[in-house]
Design a protein around this motif. Structure first.
Motif, PDB file in Angstrom:
ATOM      1  N   LEU A  38     104.386 114.193 142.672  1.00  0.00           N
ATOM      2  CA  LEU A  38     104.110 114.679 144.018  1.00  0.00           C
ATOM      3  C   LEU A  38     102.634 114.518 144.350  1.00  0.00           C
ATOM      4  CD1 LEU A  38     106.109 118.026 143.636  1.00  0.00           C
ATOM      5  CD2 LEU A  38     107.019 115.780 144.267  1.00  0.00           C
ATOM      6  N   HIS A  39     102.301 114.641 145.628  1.00  0.00           N
ATOM      7  CA  HIS A  39     100.907 114.641 146.044  1.00  0.00           C
ATOM      8  C   HIS A  39     100.400 116.083 146.164  1.00  0.00           C
ATOM      9  CE1 HIS A  39     100.841 110.274 147.849  1.00  0.00           C
ATOM     10  NE2 HIS A  39     100.873 110.308 146.538  1.00  0.00           N
ATOM     11  N   TRP A  40     100.697 116.722 147.273  1.00  0.00           N
ATOM     12  CA  TRP A  40     100.215 118.093 147.519  1.00  0.00           C
ATOM     13  C   TRP A  40     101.417 118.950 147.917  1.00  0.00           C
ATOM     14  CZ3 TRP A  40      97.808 113.840 150.035  1.00  0.00           C
ATOM     15  CH2 TRP A  40      96.649 113.397 149.389  1.00  0.00           C
ATOM     16  N   PRO A  41     102.121 119.519 146.960  1.00  0.00           N
ATOM     17  CA  PRO A  41     103.388 120.210 147.237  1.00  0.00           C
ATOM     18  C   PRO A  41     103.246 121.690 147.533  1.00  0.00           C
ATOM     19  CG  PRO A  41     103.024 120.129 144.889  1.00  0.00           C
ATOM     20  CD  PRO A  41     101.837 119.444 145.522  1.00  0.00           C
ATOM     21  N   TYR A  42     102.038 122.146 147.811  1.00  0.00           N
ATOM     22  CA  TYR A  42     101.755 123.584 147.770  1.00  0.00           C
ATOM     23  C   TYR A  42     102.415 124.394 148.880  1.00  0.00           C
ATOM     24  CZ  TYR A  42      98.444 121.624 144.519  1.00  0.00           C
ATOM     25  OH  TYR A  42      97.895 120.918 143.480  1.00  0.00           O
ATOM     26  N   ASP A  43     102.897 123.720 149.920  1.00  0.00           N
ATOM     27  CA  ASP A  43     103.607 124.444 150.975  1.00  0.00           C
ATOM     28  C   ASP A  43     105.033 124.815 150.565  1.00  0.00           C
ATOM     29  OD1 ASP A  43     101.438 124.318 152.647  1.00  0.00           O
ATOM     30  OD2 ASP A  43     102.132 122.548 153.748  1.00  0.00           O
ATOM     31  N   THR A  44     105.492 124.245 149.476  1.00  0.00           N
ATOM     32  CA  THR A  44     106.836 124.536 148.981  1.00  0.00           C
ATOM     33  C   THR A  44     106.721 125.384 147.719  1.00  0.00           C
ATOM     34  OG1 THR A  44     107.590 122.376 149.801  1.00  0.00           O
ATOM     35  CG2 THR A  44     109.039 123.549 148.255  1.00  0.00           C
ATOM     36  N   PRO A  45     107.396 126.520 147.652  1.00  0.00           N
ATOM     37  CA  PRO A  45     107.288 127.372 146.468  1.00  0.00           C
ATOM     38  C   PRO A  45     107.632 126.620 145.183  1.00  0.00           C
ATOM     39  CG  PRO A  45     108.365 128.569 148.233  1.00  0.00           C
ATOM     40  CD  PRO A  45     108.244 127.140 148.698  1.00  0.00           C
ATOM     41  N   ALA A  46     106.844 126.841 144.150  1.00  0.00           N
ATOM     42  CA  ALA A  46     107.037 126.134 142.891  1.00  0.00           C
ATOM     43  C   ALA A  46     108.415 126.399 142.298  1.00  0.00           C
ATOM     44  CB  ALA A  46     105.943 126.540 141.904  1.00  0.00           C
ATOM     45  N   ALA A  47     108.894 127.622 142.428  1.00  0.00           N
ATOM     46  CA  ALA A  47     110.207 127.961 141.864  1.00  0.00           C
ATOM     47  C   ALA A  47     111.315 127.154 142.525  1.00  0.00           C
ATOM     48  CB  ALA A  47     110.473 129.456 142.021  1.00  0.00           C
ATOM     49  N   GLU A  48     111.176 126.897 143.827  1.00  0.00           N
ATOM     50  CA  GLU A  48     112.189 126.110 144.534  1.00  0.00           C
ATOM     51  C   GLU A  48     112.159 124.652 144.083  1.00  0.00           C
ATOM     52  OE1 GLU A  48     112.010 126.579 148.757  1.00  0.00           O
ATOM     53  OE2 GLU A  48     111.995 128.778 148.661  1.00  0.00           O
ATOM     54  N   ILE A  56     100.932 116.340 139.925  1.00  0.00           N
ATOM     55  CA  ILE A  56     100.548 116.728 141.276  1.00  0.00           C
ATOM     56  C   ILE A  56      99.059 116.454 141.425  1.00  0.00           C
ATOM     57  CG2 ILE A  56     102.342 118.495 141.462  1.00  0.00           C
ATOM     58  CD1 ILE A  56     100.238 120.606 140.803  1.00  0.00           C
ATOM     59  N   ASN A  57      98.542 116.551 142.638  1.00  0.00           N
ATOM     60  CA  ASN A  57      97.118 116.332 142.905  1.00  0.00           C
ATOM     61  C   ASN A  57      96.418 117.651 143.213  1.00  0.00           C
ATOM     62  OD1 ASN A  57      97.640 113.575 142.769  1.00  0.00           O
ATOM     63  ND2 ASN A  57      97.638 113.299 144.991  1.00  0.00           N
ATOM     64  N   THR A  58      95.161 117.744 142.840  1.00  0.00           N
ATOM     65  CA  THR A  58      94.365 118.838 143.379  1.00  0.00           C
ATOM     66  C   THR A  58      94.187 118.601 144.875  1.00  0.00           C
ATOM     67  OG1 THR A  58      92.297 117.667 142.843  1.00  0.00           O
ATOM     68  CG2 THR A  58      93.086 119.303 141.247  1.00  0.00           C
ATOM     69  N   SER A  59      93.915 119.662 145.600  1.00  0.00           N
ATOM     70  CA  SER A  59      93.751 119.567 147.048  1.00  0.00           C
ATOM     71  C   SER A  59      92.655 118.566 147.407  1.00  0.00           C
ATOM     72  CB  SER A  59      93.393 120.942 147.618  1.00  0.00           C
ATOM     73  OG  SER A  59      93.035 120.834 148.981  1.00  0.00           O
ATOM     74  N   ALA A 101     109.722 108.517 140.718  1.00  0.00           N
ATOM     75  CA  ALA A 101     109.590 108.381 142.167  1.00  0.00           C
ATOM     76  C   ALA A 101     108.409 109.219 142.658  1.00  0.00           C
ATOM     77  CB  ALA A 101     110.868 108.838 142.866  1.00  0.00           C
ATOM     78  N   ASN A 102     107.442 108.564 143.283  1.00  0.00           N
ATOM     79  CA  ASN A 102     106.337 109.316 143.871  1.00  0.00           C
ATOM     80  C   ASN A 102     106.760 109.773 145.268  1.00  0.00           C
ATOM     81  OD1 ASN A 102     103.826 109.832 145.443  1.00  0.00           O
ATOM     82  ND2 ASN A 102     102.906 109.429 143.450  1.00  0.00           N
ATOM     83  N   LEU A 103     106.980 111.060 145.396  1.00  0.00           N
ATOM     84  CA  LEU A 103     107.535 111.593 146.643  1.00  0.00           C
ATOM     85  C   LEU A 103     106.470 111.890 147.685  1.00  0.00           C
ATOM     86  CD1 LEU A 103     110.366 113.837 145.182  1.00  0.00           C
ATOM     87  CD2 LEU A 103     110.416 111.434 145.861  1.00  0.00           C
ATOM     88  N   GLY A 104     105.232 111.485 147.398  1.00  0.00           N
ATOM     89  CA  GLY A 104     104.234 111.484 148.459  1.00  0.00           C
ATOM     90  C   GLY A 104     104.514 110.387 149.467  1.00  0.00           C
ATOM     91  N   PHE A 105     105.174 109.293 148.998  1.00  0.00           N
ATOM     92  CA  PHE A 105     105.446 108.140 149.848  1.00  0.00           C
ATOM     93  C   PHE A 105     106.932 107.860 150.057  1.00  0.00           C
ATOM     94  CE2 PHE A 105     101.174 106.006 148.547  1.00  0.00           C
ATOM     95  CZ  PHE A 105     100.511 106.710 149.538  1.00  0.00           C
ATOM     96  N   LEU A 106     107.770 108.163 149.076  1.00  0.00           N
ATOM     97  CA  LEU A 106     109.180 107.799 149.172  1.00  0.00           C
ATOM     98  C   LEU A 106     109.974 108.869 149.907  1.00  0.00           C
ATOM     99  CD1 LEU A 106     109.824 106.244 145.635  1.00  0.00           C
ATOM    100  CD2 LEU A 106     108.842 105.197 147.697  1.00  0.00           C
ATOM    101  N   TRP A 107     110.936 108.436 150.704  1.00  0.00           N
ATOM    102  CA  TRP A 107     111.736 109.298 151.575  1.00  0.00           C
ATOM    103  C   TRP A 107     110.842 110.203 152.437  1.00  0.00           C
ATOM    104  CZ3 TRP A 107     113.250 108.614 146.377  1.00  0.00           C
ATOM    105  CH2 TRP A 107     114.398 107.832 146.220  1.00  0.00           C
TER     106      TRP A 107
END
Length: 255
Positions: free
Chosen positions: A34-44, A59-62, A6-12
């Motif tokens: 994922l696309h750009w998940p950097y606002d969410t801590p990696a550990a979480e 994941i994508n680079t910025s 599931a690509n969560l850049g678009f789904l849900w």
């Protein structure tokens, strides 16, 4: 039959990232990207994936300054330090979260600067590869309708860049949607470039909705991937027509 991610850049899209991960697991996906998940801590994110029973893929680079229409900096001469900073960010986040791949975004470039852009991108990819030899670096051409001015649009061009880079962990992201819009002749390109393909993505052509409408018969694509002995993941990177859960019939039909 392929394994679907599931690509969560678009789904849900109506939910925060951790809830999207949970939704993907509940829907039967065994992996997420994922696309750009950097606002969410990696550990979480790592903990959420473990709880949901899903593997974390790429994941994508910025993209850089999205407000200015930037789509990455990998091929943009003069901004190598910025791109490598994005790579450092992605590598650190991926390692902590347990991701396995990074899509290195090339950026926008005028046609007259294509040769210099290729030289810059190859140099940047070599450096990125040496920083993270255990991760797969993915190259994805974006179609010119959705991303006019992007550095590359064709599978052949990505293959040329990989050959020039000479690094075994640099692979093609074969997005059937982008290939279909940019070039067509999808099955021939799958067969020709399979040795270089590190990941596959799907969406309807031309709508980019669920992969159960439009020009591409995905049952044929899945059968071809099986025939070619592709053992990687197939990422569902589409924009749902309605709610994500309501549109998942395509996955059940695929078995």
């Amino acid at each position: 039959m392929p394994k679907f991610s599931a690509n969560l850049g678009f789904l849900w899209p109506d939910r925060p990232l951790l809830e999207r991960i949970a939704a993907a697991g509940a829907a039967g996906f065994k992996a997420v990207e994922l696309h750009w998940p950097y606002d969410t801590p990696a550990a979480e994110v790592k903990a959420a994936c473990a709880k949901a029973g899903v593997k974390l893929l790429g994941i994508n680079t910025s993209p850089g300054d999205a407000a200015k229409g930037e789509r990455g900096l990998g091929a943009v001469a003069g901004r190598e330090k910025e791109f490598q900073a994005f790579v450092d960010q992605s590598v650190a986040w991926a390692r902590e979260a347990g991701a396995t791949a990074i899509h290195c975004m090339a950026g926008n470039l005028p046609p007259a600067e294509a040769a210099k852009g290729a030289e810059t991108f190859v140099k940047n990819l070599r450096e990125a590869s040496e920083k993270a030899p255990e991760l797969t670096l993915l190259l994805e051409g974006l179609n010119p309708r959705d991303a006019p001015g992007y550095f590359y649009h064709t599978i052949a061009r990505k293959a040329e860049i990989i050959e020039m880079t000479g690094k075994p962990n640099v692979k093609i992201m074969f997005d059937v949607y982008h290939v279909g819009v940019s070039e067509g002749d999808v099955l021939t390109k799958l067969r020709k470039f399979m040795p270089l393909i590190g990941h596959v993505q799907i969406a309807a052509v031309p709508s980019r909705a669920e992969p159960d409408e439009g020009e591409i018969n995905y049952q044929v694509i899945y059968a071809e991937l099986d025939a070619l002995k592709y053992d990687g993941w197939v990422g569902a990177e589409y924009k749902p027509r309605g709610t994500t859960d309501a549109g998942l019939g395509w996955m059940k039909a695929a078995g």
